[in-house]
Design an enzyme around this catalytic site. Structure first.
Site, PDB file in Angstrom:
ATOM      1  CG  LEU A  72      -2.093  -1.074   1.362  1.00  0.00           C
ATOM      2  CD1 LEU A  72      -2.565  -0.934   2.530  1.00  0.00           C
ATOM      3  CD2 LEU A  72      -2.787  -0.968   0.271  1.00  0.00           C
ATOM      4  N   GLY A  73       1.894   1.143   0.610  1.00  0.00           N
ATOM      5  CA  GLY A  73       2.853   2.408   0.760  1.00  0.00           C
ATOM      6  C   GLY A  73       3.999   2.037   1.513  1.00  0.00           C
TER       7      GLY A  73
ATOM      8  N   GLY B  90       6.737   3.606   4.368  1.00  0.00           N
ATOM      9  CA  GLY B  90       6.808   4.663   5.561  1.00  0.00           C
ATOM     10  C   GLY B  90       8.170   4.936   5.871  1.00  0.00           C
ATOM     11  N   GLY B  91       8.290   5.752   7.002  1.00  0.00           N
ATOM     12  CA  GLY B  91       9.614   6.263   7.436  1.00  0.00           C
ATOM     13  C   GLY B  91      10.053   5.287   7.991  1.00  0.00           C
ATOM     14  CG  PHE B  92      10.478   4.310  11.245  1.00  0.00           C
ATOM     15  CD1 PHE B  92      11.907   4.844  11.403  1.00  0.00           C
ATOM     16  CD2 PHE B  92       9.599   5.194  11.741  1.00  0.00           C
ATOM     17  CE1 PHE B  92      12.235   5.764  12.207  1.00  0.00           C
ATOM     18  CE2 PHE B  92       9.787   6.324  12.166  1.00  0.00           C
ATOM     19  CZ  PHE B  92      11.092   6.843  12.389  1.00  0.00           C
ATOM     20  N   GLY B  93       9.444   1.614   7.460  1.00  0.00           N
ATOM     21  CA  GLY B  93       9.101   0.432   6.729  1.00  0.00           C
ATOM     22  C   GLY B  93       7.927   0.534   5.798  1.00  0.00           C
TER      23      GLY B  93
ATOM     24  CB  VAL C   1       1.931   0.106   5.030  1.00  0.00           C
ATOM     25  CG1 VAL C   1       0.316  -0.257   5.430  1.00  0.00           C
ATOM     26  CG2 VAL C   1       2.370   0.902   5.850  1.00  0.00           C
TER      27      VAL C   1
ATOM     28  CE  LYS D 162       4.902   2.202  10.791  1.00  0.00           C
ATOM     29  NZ  LYS D 162       4.563   3.155  11.781  1.00  0.00           N
TER      30      LYS D 162
ATOM     31  CG  ASP E 243       4.885  13.214  10.997  1.00  0.00           C
ATOM     32  OD1 ASP E 243       5.150  14.425  10.612  1.00  0.00           O
ATOM     33  OD2 ASP E 243       5.103  12.193  10.585  1.00  0.00           O
TER      34      ASP E 243
END
Length: 713
Positions: free
Chosen positions: A391-392, A394-397, A399, A413, A510
């Protein structure tokens, strides 16, 4: 907007460079494009023309688009190919628009090898190459140049990249011709899609580090044709390109192998079952477009030198067994005693570690207070974390979308194992969200800690994130004022819960449009608590040397001095409110006439009594003026420079839902824009795309830069 060449999923091929080209970027019905000439986009970014896959192959010609000013000296980045599976023999290719308004690619004898057929005829069609690398067919007299009858590229929400719409309608990245280059195997189920065959290594390791695998692989040991050569078997694969191959429809597997060994030019062979017998295919030259299939597929036998082949293994094994036996006899009792002692010592150490790990895991589970999912369950739910379920980023992994055995849809995630900061953020997010229950916060369903894997399981958000709608003119029409205003109020209530009504006082740090997800009823849910901080007791503010968040949303006292409080989130909410009202990004908007950013633009219009001019045009027919004006007023109160001047979220909720007079805002913070010449030098230390738990539109994150570490002054 011009898209850089490296953003495309392309293939590297050696091409014959052209000495002639059209000055124009388009052809009409009265013009044609022949092999040897090219179209060049308006500003010279891309080129359309005919090319050959390799320098030595001049017979097979393809029509494609490539980056004109590629930094690679011996290859060109091809981003799109028309006749991928139907090459033209020789230089007879001709591209034209026929009398029916359809685009056709002709070979010798006017044979159609590829075409674009429209459902209705248009009077003045024009085929144009854009600076984005997109080849479009449109009506020349249409006042809107973005109305396309056909286009070669589309935006892929899962991959976040432009991908070609080839005539073959490829279903995934491995269907792109030569995706992994010569002797490279493409496997969509692996996190690293491309890998070299056994006995091969990346030809350009530097490019492979950045997922540019088009240069392919080369043999580790130079191949020398000799007796004893063998083969490495690869099962369940899509056979490579058959341009340089030979087929015999009446050979057995044994005969096919022998035929390949008889020719020093043979690189691989395969056998296929056909009606009435078997068919042998033998390849000569490089193996291109190899891919692993999830089901079915065929067996391919790749030729290996005698020293590395399967035929040489029995002899090697025999030698090793004899050597080991000899050493064992000589060593005798001494070796046996040493091994027994070493095994006992390792067993004791293992028992001690297992006991410690068991205590640690038990303690973690007690602290996390959430259901624990097994890793096999999540592997099954996400189809082994396949690219198609992603799906996308992220800053740390990453999804992934998943489906449990009971049919429930989830978002998983997966923490990146290479992230140094990820484990702390993982535990932080689990502990925080496990204690939070609110209709405007994303719901955490569980977690998984197994080996090196750290995973969070969330409810799945089918309607994407807020930025998908408000920053896109077409999608923005789907979110009128009757939906946007409840979303604004829902975000405010979610923040109020974090700041005041939950068991813990939490600063999100954030808050931005991509971190607001929408459920099936379009209810907003604040997500991504990896950067959040807990306040205890009567604590209302804190100071950190590690500033995290996103440029354009951070309060001045936090970005500059590392001071954060509930008022930091209030500032971020004010920026988000301005973006939702205007449909413009805080980081992307720049008023050149007055050197103002989005905050400054809103402040100037408010001071001049022209606030309604900043409202998104798609809201003009649906908005309630009193609510819109009140929202603008509240947003300016939230982005005031001093924290003590900003309202609390409890006051914000009351102001949004009330009708009483509001205080006059003071001059906001961060309202000046930037001179265009300085924009190139202003960037964060690390670019990220925020995590989401719905289907993502990566275009919505191109102007966001998340900060990971910043030392305050």
């Amino acid at each position: 907007m011009t898209i850089p060449c490296f953003m495309f999923i392309g293939i590297y091929v050696s091409v014959s460079f052209f000495t002639t080209s059209y000055a124009a970027d388009a052809i009409t019905q009265s013009q044609t494009l022949r092999d040897g000439k090219t179209l060049v986009s308006k500003h010279g970014s891309f080129q359309l023309g005919f090319f050959s896959p390799t320098a030595s192959d001049t017979k097979n010609r393809f029509l494609g688009i490539w980056c004109k000013n590629s930094s690679v000296s011996s290859a060109t980045t091809v981003t799109w190919v028309a006749n991928q599976h139907n090459p033209i023999n020789g230089s007879s290719g001709l591209l034209m628009i026929n009398s029916s308004g359809n685009v056709v690619l002709l070979s010798q004898n006017s044979t159609v090898v590829w075409s674009i057929a429209l459902s209705k005829q248009t009077p003045n069609p024009i085929l144009q190459l854009l600076d984005s690398g997109n080849l479009v067919l449109r009506e020349a007299r249409d006042g809107n140049s973005r109305n396309y009858l056909w286009q070669s590229l589309r935006w892929d929400e899962k991959a976040g990249l432009y991908r070609s719409l080839l005539a073959s309608s490829s279903s995934d990245i491995c269907d792109n011709y030569g995706r992994c280059g010569p002797y490279g195997m493409c496997d969509i189920s692996n996190s690293e899609v491309c890998s070299c065959l056994k006995g091969f290594q990346p030809k350009d390791p530097g490019n492979w580090k950045y997922a540019d695998n088009s240069g392919g692989c080369e043999r580790i040991t130079p191949f020398v044709c000799q007796n004893g050569d063998g083969f490495e078997k690869y099962g369940g694969v899509k056979l490579p390109d058959t341009t340089h191959s030979w087929v015999n429809q009446s050979m057995s597997l044994k005969e096919c192998r022998a035929s390949c060994l008889n020719s020093c030019s043979c690189t691989a062979y395969a056998i296929s079952n056909v009606k009435g017998g078997s068919s042998c295919t033998i390849w000569f030259g490089d193996l291109i477009s190899l891919r692993k299939l999830l089901d079915e597929g065929q067996d391919l036998y790749v030729r290996m030198p005698a020293s590395e082949s399967d035929t040489d293994r029995p002899r090697k094994t025999k030698i090793i067994v004899i050597a080991v036996a000899a050493v064992s006899i000589v060593s005798g009792t001494f070796l046996a005693v040493y091994c027994i002692h070493r095994r006992r010592r390792k067993l004791k150490e293992k028992l001690r570690k297992d006991g410690m790990m068991g205590q640690n895991n038990e303690g973690q589970k007690e602290d996390l207070e959430l259901p624990s999912f097994s890793l096999p369950t999540l592997i099954t739910a996400t189809d082994n974390f396949s690219f198609n379920m992603k799906l996308g980023e992220g800053g740390f992994g990453s999804v992934y979308k998943g489906r449990l055995v009971d049919g429930q849809e989830i978002a998983v995630k997966r923490l990146s194992q290479s992230s140094r900061q990820g484990i702390a953020e993982f535990k932080n997010e689990v502990i925080l969200i496990a204690k939070l229950q609110h209709r405007n916060l994303v719901k955490l369903l569980g977690y998984c800690i197994q080996g090196e894997e750290r995973l969070l399981i969330y409810e799945y958000m089918p309607n994407k994130s807020l930025d998908f709608y408000i920053f896109d003119q077409n999608q923005g029409r789907l979110l009128d004022w009757s939906q946007r205003f409840p979303i604004i109020c829902g975000i405010a209530r979610g923040l109020l819960y974090l700041h005041q009504d939950s068991r813990l006082r939490i600063i999100h740090r954030d808050l931005k449009a991509s971190n607001v997800l929408l459920d099936k009823e379009m209810n907003p849910k604040i997500s991504d608590f990896g950067m959040a901080r807990i306040f205890g007791g009567d604590q209302t503010e804190g100071v950190t040397k590690k500033v995290v968040g996103t440029y354009g949303y951070m309060a001045p006292e936090y970005a500059i001095d590392g001071q954060f409080s509930v008022k930091s989130d209030v500032f971020s909410f004010g920026v988000l409110l301005l973006e939702t009202l205007s449909g413009k990004r805080s980081r992307g908007f720049y008023d050149r006439n007055h050197n103002l950013n989005l905050i400054g633009h809103a402040w100037r219009l408010w001071k001049e009594g022209r606030s309604l001019e900043m409202i998104d045009k798609c809201l003009s027919d649906s908005c309630t003026l009193s609510e819109v004006l009140r929202c603008i007023h509240v947003s300016l109160l939230c982005v005031q420079q001093l924290p003590e001047d900003r309202p609390t979220m409890s006051t914000v909720v009351l102001m949004l839902g009330g009708e009483s007079a509001l205080p006059q805002p003071k001059k906001p913070a961060f309202f000046l824009g930037k001179h265009p010449s300085s924009e190139a030098g202003s960037s964060s230390s690390k670019n990220q795309t925020s995590s989401t738990f719905g289907v993502r539109n990566e275009t919505s994150s191109t102007n966001e830069s998340s900060i990971t570490v910043l030392e305050p002054r």
